[in-house]
Design an enzyme around this catalytic site. Structure first.
Site, short mmCIF file in Angstrom:
data_model
loop_
_atom_site.label_atom_id
_atom_site.label_comp_id
_atom_site.label_asym_id
_atom_site.label_seq_id
_atom_site.Cartn_x
_atom_site.Cartn_y
_atom_site.Cartn_z
N SER A 43 11.08 2.55 2.93
CA SER A 43 10.91 2.25 1.32
C SER A 43 10.50 3.60 0.62
O SER A 43 10.01 3.80 -0.24
CB SER A 43 10.12 1.23 1.11
OG SER A 43 10.44 0.28 1.61
N TRP B 166 8.89 0.51 -10.59
CA TRP B 166 8.96 0.40 -12.09
C TRP B 166 10.09 -0.74 -12.39
O TRP B 166 10.02 -1.14 -13.47
CB TRP B 166 9.48 1.81 -12.49
CG TRP B 166 8.49 2.92 -12.63
CD1 TRP B 166 8.54 3.96 -12.08
CD2 TRP B 166 7.26 2.93 -13.46
NE1 TRP B 166 7.34 4.99 -12.26
CE2 TRP B 166 6.63 4.40 -12.90
CE3 TRP B 166 6.66 2.12 -14.29
CZ2 TRP B 166 5.46 4.70 -13.75
CZ3 TRP B 166 5.43 2.85 -14.93
CH2 TRP B 166 4.92 3.81 -14.41
N ASP C 46 1.95 -3.05 2.23
CA ASP C 46 3.00 -4.05 1.75
C ASP C 46 2.41 -5.69 1.99
O ASP C 46 1.71 -5.81 2.97
CB ASP C 46 4.45 -3.75 2.20
CG ASP C 46 5.52 -4.56 1.75
OD1 ASP C 46 5.30 -4.84 0.40
OD2 ASP C 46 6.50 -4.78 2.05
N GLY C 47 2.95 -6.53 0.93
CA GLY C 47 2.60 -7.81 1.39
C GLY C 47 1.70 -8.41 0.38
O GLY C 47 1.28 -9.65 0.52
N ARG D 299 10.09 -3.56 -11.43
CA ARG D 299 9.47 -5.07 -11.33
C ARG D 299 9.35 -5.36 -12.87
O ARG D 299 9.31 -4.49 -13.61
CB ARG D 299 8.22 -4.86 -10.50
CG ARG D 299 8.51 -4.84 -9.10
CD ARG D 299 7.12 -4.85 -8.20
NE ARG D 299 7.65 -4.52 -7.03
CZ ARG D 299 6.78 -4.86 -5.74
NH1 ARG D 299 5.99 -5.25 -5.91
NH2 ARG D 299 7.27 -4.59 -4.61
N LEU E 233 -13.43 12.43 4.16
CA LEU E 233 -12.20 11.91 4.12
C LEU E 233 -11.10 12.43 2.98
O LEU E 233 -11.88 12.57 1.99
CB LEU E 233 -12.18 10.54 4.25
CG LEU E 233 -10.84 9.76 4.38
CD1 LEU E 233 -10.39 9.68 5.56
CD2 LEU E 233 -11.22 8.17 3.70
N ARG F 94 3.37 -11.71 -1.39
CA ARG F 94 3.58 -12.88 -0.62
C ARG F 94 2.18 -13.63 0.02
O ARG F 94 2.09 -14.65 -0.19
CB ARG F 94 4.35 -12.41 0.66
CG ARG F 94 5.70 -12.48 0.34
CD ARG F 94 6.49 -11.59 1.38
NE ARG F 94 6.22 -10.11 1.48
CZ ARG F 94 6.33 -9.26 2.40
NH1 ARG F 94 6.71 -9.73 3.61
NH2 ARG F 94 6.23 -8.10 2.26
N HIS G 65 -2.56 -8.21 -5.73
CA HIS G 65 -2.73 -6.81 -5.98
C HIS G 65 -4.31 -6.39 -5.71
O HIS G 65 -4.80 -5.56 -5.40
CB HIS G 65 -2.05 -6.36 -7.02
CG HIS G 65 -0.41 -6.20 -7.04
ND1 HIS G 65 0.23 -5.82 -5.98
CD2 HIS G 65 0.45 -6.81 -7.97
CE1 HIS G 65 1.48 -6.09 -6.16
NE2 HIS G 65 1.65 -6.60 -7.33
C1 IPE Z 1 6.91 -0.24 -0.87
O1 IPE Z 1 6.90 -1.49 -0.90
C2 IPE Z 1 5.93 0.38 -2.16
C3 IPE Z 1 4.45 0.15 -1.72
C4 IPE Z 1 4.00 -0.44 -0.75
C5 IPE Z 1 3.67 0.55 -2.91
P1 IPE Z 1 7.81 -2.60 -1.48
O2 IPE Z 1 7.58 -3.82 -1.56
O3 IPE Z 1 8.16 -2.01 -2.99
O4 IPE Z 1 9.23 -2.07 -0.81
P2 IPE Z 1 10.57 -2.84 -0.38
O5 IPE Z 1 11.15 -3.24 -1.90
O6 IPE Z 1 10.35 -4.19 0.34
O7 IPE Z 1 11.41 -1.93 0.30
C1 IPE Z 2 2.82 -3.92 -2.24
O1 IPE Z 2 2.78 -5.50 -2.26
C2 IPE Z 2 2.37 -3.35 -3.33
C3 IPE Z 2 3.15 -2.82 -4.25
C4 IPE Z 2 4.29 -2.72 -4.17
C5 IPE Z 2 2.63 -2.49 -5.67
P1 IPE Z 2 4.17 -6.24 -2.87
O2 IPE Z 2 3.93 -6.46 -4.32
O3 IPE Z 2 5.43 -5.50 -2.49
O4 IPE Z 2 4.11 -7.42 -1.91
P2 IPE Z 2 5.26 -8.25 -1.40
O5 IPE Z 2 6.26 -7.55 -0.46
O6 IPE Z 2 6.04 -8.81 -2.72
O7 IPE Z 2 4.86 -9.46 -0.63
MG MG Z 3 6.93 -5.53 -1.02
#
Ligand code: IPE
Ligand code: IPE
Ligand code: MG
Length: 256
Positions: free
Chosen positions: A194, A70, A21-22, A72, A132, A25, A38
């Protein structure tokens, strides 16, 4: 899934799962569009996959796209689907060289067909990898997987954990032997699951890294593994140091 089989699994090569995640941001903090985050995140996958076998990891499950993702904007979802397609196509030669076997877990019937083709090809071409087992979760929902598996339970036979685990593997196109997760890492500061691997993490050790996924390094991973080895996994039992001798060897309580 009894404590003995969990202990056995944890003494061999480990199963690590990561909620990557992240990305968004990270991109915002660099003044870039979300998709650039990404792309940067996909590069981190290569570095973490390369580091995993030497850290004792036999199975690595990465959360790439959740069922709820989905929701988004179409532009981000479409960009991610194309990114996944390119990613599978360009990474697989390297996976073969590295002895990585790829599996994609999750729901298949909503993925674009060019992506499905790349998934099938990559799984087939990497099938001999033994260093792996890399599992990427795409269109994945832990709750949906549990519901689907529950619907397949045969009411005529007892519902055991083993049977349920194998149904759960079936519904997400996974192999039954890879179910139990030893440690779960989430990057990007949030501390939630999540909807990831809800059944499989019953006894996983949890780690939360403040780094955004594109900034997560093999050194961060190594630091988490060092902390993992310092933790004591008890699986509901007592710490060996606190275990009592069998009753017969215990001194009788002094009567008053
Ligand atoms: C969880 O991250 C899904 C993935 C990393 C693929 P999200 O960014 O979608 O989760 P929430 O919305 O913060 O819970
Ligand atoms: C995780 O990063 C990747 C996916 C969920 C596809 P995010 O896209 O959720 O990144 P943040 O949480 O908005 O920073
Ligand atoms: Mg996220």
């Amino acid at each position: 899934m009894n404590p003995d089989s969990q202990l056995k699994q944890s003494s061999s090569r480990l199963h690590a799962a990561i909620i990557m995640d992240g990305n968004g941001r990270w991109a915002a903090s660099h003044g870039l569009p979300r998709l650039a985050g990404h792309f940067a995140g996909a590069k981190t996958i290569r570095r973490i996959v390369a580091a995993a076998p030497a850290l004792g990891i036999g199975t690595l499950t990465l959360y790439a796209f959740s069922k709820n993702n989905w929701e988004r904007p179409a532009e981000e979802v479409g960009g991610l689907m194309r990114l996944f397609e390119d990613f599978f196509r360009t990474e697989r030669e390297w996976w073969i060289e590295q002895g990585v076997r790829l599996s994609v877990i999750g729901r298949r019937n909503r993925l674009p067909s060019p992506l499905l083709m790349e998934i099938e090809n990559s799984q087939y071409l990497t099938r001999g990898g033994e260093r792996l087992h890399l599992r990427l979760a795409v269109d994945y929902s832990g709750q949906d997987a549990i519901l689907d598996a529950a619907q397949r339970l045969d009411s005529g036979s007892p519902a055991t954990r083993e049977r349920f685990s194998s149904l759960l593997a079936q519904v997400v196109h996974a192999a039954a032997e890879d179910q139990n997760v030893d440690l779960l890492i989430r990057t990007g500061r949030e501390q939630r699951l999540s909807d990831f691997l809800l059944w499989e993490i019953a006894y996983a050790e949890l780690f939360f890294s403040p780094r955004y996924w594109p900034d997560f390094t093999p050194e961060d991973f190594k630091g988490i593994m060092e902390e993992f080895w310092r933790r004591e996994r008890r699986f509901g039992r007592l710490s060996p140091a606190l275990e009592q001798p069998p009753l017969a060897e215990m001194p009788l309580p002094v009567s008053v």
